[in-house]
Design a protein around this motif. Structure first.
Motif, PDB file in Angstrom:
ATOM      1  N   GLU A 117       0.844  -1.200   0.000  1.00 42.50           N
ATOM      2  CA  GLU A 117       0.000   0.000   0.000  1.00 42.50           C
ATOM      3  C   GLU A 117       0.875   1.244   0.000  1.00 42.50           C
ATOM      4  O   GLU A 117       1.602   1.482   0.961  1.00 42.50           O
ATOM      5  CB  GLU A 117      -0.910  -0.016   1.218  1.00 42.50           C
ATOM      6  N   PHE A 118       0.814   2.004  -1.083  1.00 42.50           N
ATOM      7  CA  PHE A 118       1.585   3.232  -1.286  1.00 42.50           C
ATOM      8  C   PHE A 118       3.090   2.969  -1.407  1.00 42.50           C
ATOM      9  O   PHE A 118       3.767   3.598  -2.194  1.00 42.50           O
ATOM     10  CB  PHE A 118       1.312   4.256  -0.174  1.00 42.50           C
ATOM     11  N   ARG A 172      -2.511   2.675  -4.463  1.00 44.14           N
ATOM     12  CA  ARG A 172      -2.566   4.019  -3.932  1.00 44.14           C
ATOM     13  C   ARG A 172      -3.902   4.642  -4.321  1.00 44.14           C
ATOM     14  O   ARG A 172      -4.647   4.088  -5.144  1.00 44.14           O
ATOM     15  CB  ARG A 172      -1.403   4.881  -4.437  1.00 44.14           C
ATOM     16  N   THR A 206       1.480  -2.272  -6.338  1.00 46.46           N
ATOM     17  CA  THR A 206       1.355  -1.211  -5.340  1.00 46.46           C
ATOM     18  C   THR A 206      -0.012  -0.574  -5.500  1.00 46.46           C
ATOM     19  O   THR A 206      -0.454  -0.318  -6.623  1.00 46.46           O
ATOM     20  CB  THR A 206       2.451  -0.148  -5.520  1.00 46.46           C
TER      21      THR A 206
END
Length: 783
Positions: free
Chosen positions: A479-480, A495, A493
């Motif tokens: 995450e992010f 976001r 990833t």
């Protein structure tokens, strides 16, 4: 039964038989009143006008029981009970080991009932004993149903049997999963996905984790809730779910926006940590078909995505640690101060409290859980329910990918809860892979995402040897956080353009920031999943639409550096990011200032790049001059380069530019598109002279590496080293030769170990089989 137990009998044999004669409620379901059963001394009856026979049997103290005898053959039992407690009672069949049955409060010992439904094997003329043992809770029994098949009752989501893995080649073991899985071609090619992170928590439009924080006195979301909706003892999350209106949701329009943005796959929210399912859920009555929108949101998303030929995924966030451990436990409290001090929040309500209200007949415990602590979420009854809910969704909607906002391992703490899927992960994965093959005609073509596989939030600190195995068994996600180096296996990833759940006034990430993150991911073998926050009612802000259009416009010009690409031998730096595709090297320039630039990684004599023959800036017709030497590739525009058309973001249109670089060593790398290498292992960042700084390696005899190609011949490039094994070369299924990769002395990278010429024109298949020891494939050079 001991001598202290008094068995109630009728003096007349006919009446005795009548008492235990079944009341047939269907062809396979039979009903027995509790007051007709044998019972222990001291067990009394209670008059209850809501009971089916007008009375119930009270089991209030340890050792008390009722026993139903001479039952028919059955594989299921349903117990209608009333209680003010949450906990378990005991059930045994004949002399078989007993089991514990989970129960919730019906709100009272009389006048309100719930069913506990349990899978059991009852033989012909068998007996069932219901009892209160050490640690059990008091309850009143109204009746039981026994039989086979469907009882006409909803599933008892707190007493489900263990979910068995669907039949197929995958078993619930990390080693097995990693040996037979590889990420499908569509995933490797897609690189960019859109996410609808949207559920009832979007309704207040006040940010992520609202369903938890609205129950934490003094939290800014609690304060907002009290001001705008009322106190959570009176207006709780269940009421938000019911009042979630989605009249501005246009999935067709949004899907077109996602496609215009350049997304190649789409993820919809199946259920967040709030425990509400956004689909026609068999095992969670608090779902979007029964409550709130009264629509199968996932089903609608799935049909729209398929109609646009968009790969479709479902996100599952309601994992046991997050939901059972973190979101549920704060709800069983009350304010410490103020006018409502000590007044329980609405999670303490029962099915009885719903009489005459909009939620009549629904049990709040199914949404909020029964009262419990944060310990052992993976061992809770919710954990097994979670498995069935996932299985239900994948069976209904056949997703191309499923995502879990949870770690694959189980070894780190967050907010005092031991996080991770842990031992649930392998059966979840195996079940999904096997089931997917039934709807994909035997082809494994799906992706399983989970977090915490190495990296910042590693969930395998106690077993680091598992990390490369798990990376092969699924597609890990973060995450992010973007991986800091090129990864051997593809990753994702996630976001968001703004807060995960829509929040009024929250700033948006701009298009240039998103493109930077996308290219950082792609340059390191990753993909980006981007959430575009939706209002509670389903629409998106105009600013978000503009950002999506800018991203899409940039990708329409520069997409060849993204879609279907693979990492270069190095990912780059904060000025340039590299990818490869179709024999070209692509350099994405970051914050380019319309001047000359030196690309040090593309120096002459490199392991991957040959002599550069042409440099073109995508989206521009201005010629570029270049010089390549030992210091790098010096590139300069011959005139003014105009900004990219159709992009409002000035930085993105002028400063984020892509160079396509042609060179003389455009080999096919060992994991380029079209390659299949199930069971082979990937290694990158080797710095040992291999083409593209990576290798595909097998240490298991029989492993097959293969690809299709068109041409008259090829060279196989591989390293030779001491102790290496041998591999067989097959062309169109026919054995060509055996290649020995061993050598004496130092390691020899990039050796031509096999040459094939004079093939007939047309398409061919090359297969490389491990025949002995450890072997590696580096690259192919086609002629």
């Amino acid at each position: 039964m001991n001598g202290n137990l008094v068995i109630i009998r009728l003096g007349i044999a006919f009446l005795s038989m009548l008492m235990f004669t079944m009341c047939n409620t269907g062809d396979n379901v039979h009903s027995y009143e509790a007051e007709t059963a044998e019972r222990a001394s001291g067990v009394s009856e209670n008059i209850d006008k809501e009971a089916s026979g007008g009375t119930t049997v009270e089991l209030m103290n340890k050792g008390q029981f009722v026993c139903f005898r001479n039952l028919p053959t059955a594989d299921k039992i349903a117990i209608r009970y009333a209680t003010e407690n949450v906990g378990v009672f005991s059930l045994s069949v004949d002399s078989q080991p007993g089991l514990k049955v989970n129960i919730h409060s019906s709100g009272s010992f009389e006048g309100s009932f719930l069913y506990a439904v349990v899978d059991v094997n009852i033989p012909r003329n068998g007996s069932v004993t219901l009892s209160v043992e050490e640690g059990d809770v008091a309850l009143c029994i109204d009746k039981i149903l026994v039989g086979k098949g469907d009882f006409g009752l909803p599933p008892d989501i707190w007493n489900l049997p263990k979910l068995e893995v669907a039949k197929g080649p995958f078993v619930a073991d990390w080693d097995s999963l990693s040996n037979y899985y590889s990420a499908p071609d569509w995933w490797r090619e897609a690189k960019f996905g859109a996410w609808s992170h949207w559920d009832p928590q979007s309704m207040p439009e006040y940010g992520d984790w609202y369903a938890r924080n609205m129950y934490i006195e003094g939290h800014w979301q609690y304060n907002y809730h009290v001001e705008h909706f009322g106190h959570p003892s009176e207006y709780g999350y269940k009421d938000i779910c019911n009042d979630w209106v989605i009249d501005k949701w246009n999935p067709e329009e949004l899907m077109k926006l996602y496609m215009d943005m350049g997304a190649r796959y789409f993820m919809a929210m199946g259920g967040h940590h709030d425990n509400f399912d956004c689909y026609d859920s068999k095992y969670q009555p608090w779902n979007s078909v029964r409550v709130g929108p009264k629509m199968d949101i996932i089903g609608i998303w799935e049909k729209v995505a398929r109609s646009h030929k968009m790969r479709f995924g479902i996100g599952f966030h309601s994992s046991p640690p997050r939901t059972w451990g973190q979101f549920m436990t704060v709800r069983y409290t009350a304010d410490r101060d103020g006018d409502k001090a000590g007044v329980p929040y609405d999670a303490m309500q029962t099915i009885l409290d719903g009489k005459g209200k909009w939620w009549e007949g629904m049990d709040p415990a199914d949404l909020y859980g029964p009262e419990h602590d944060v310990m052992d979420p993976l061992l809770s009854p919710f954990a097994n329910q979670f498995m069935w809910r996932v299985d239900d969704a994948i069976t209904k909607y056949h997703p191309d990918m499923i995502y879990f906002d949870e770690s694959a391992g189980d070894s780190y703490l967050d907010l005092g809860v031991n996080m991770g899927l842990g031992f649930l992960a392998p059966p979840l994965i195996a079940n999904y892979y096997n089931k997917s093959m039934t709807w994909n005609n035997g082809k494994l073509d799906v992706v399983f995402n989970a977090k915490g596989v190495g990296g910042r939030y590693n969930s395998f600190p106690n077993n680091p040897a598992l990390i490369p195995i798990v990376e092969r068994a699924m597609v890990k996600s973060t995450e992010f956080y973007i991986e800091s180096e090129i990864m051997a296996y593809p990753f994702q990833t996630e976001r968001s353009l703004s807060d995960w759940h829509y929040k009024k006034g929250a700033p948006y990430a701009q298009a240039d920031e998103v493109i930077w993150g996308l290219m950082e991911n792609v340059s390191r073998n990753g993909s980006l999943l981007l959430n575009i926050p939706q209002h509670g009612r389903g629409d998106v802000d105009e600013e978000a639409v503009r950002i999506c259009h800018d991203i899409g416009a940039w990708l329409k010009i520069n997409g060849e550096a993204v879609y279907g690409s693979r990492p270069f031998e190095v990912w780059g730096d904060h000025q340039v990011l590299f990818t490869r595709n179709g024999g070209y090297v692509y350099a994405t320039l970051l914050n380019w200032n319309d001047s000359a630039i030196t690309l040090k990684a593309l120096h002459s004599g490199g392991t991957t790049v040959g002599d550069v023959t042409e440099v073109v800036m995508l989206g521009s017709d201005i010629p570029f001059t270049f010089t390549q030497n030992a210091d790098g590739l010096m590139v300069k525009p011959s005139g003014e380069v105009l900004p990219l058309a159709g992009i409002e973001n000035a930085s993105l249109s002028s400063r984020y530019r892509v160079l396509r670089i042609s060179h003389t060593k455009g080999w096919m790398n060992d994991d380029d598109p079209g390659v299949t290498a199930t069971g082979w292992k990937r290694y990158c960042n080797l710095n040992s002279g291999d083409y593209n700084n990576d290798l595909t390696v097998s240490e298991r005899v029989g492993d097959v590496w293969s690809c299709s190609f068109e041409g008259k011949g090829f060279d196989i490039i591989a390293p030779k080293e001491q102790g290496a094994g041998s591999m067989e070369i097959l062309i169109d299924g026919n054995s060509h030769s055996i290649v020995d990769l061993s050598t004496v002395g130092e390691r020899l990278p990039q050796r031509v170990v096999c040459q094939v010429a004079n093939l007939a024109p047309g398409k061919h298949t090359l297969s490389i089989i491990n025949r002995k020891g450890k072997v590696a494939v580096d690259a192919l050079c086609f002629r």
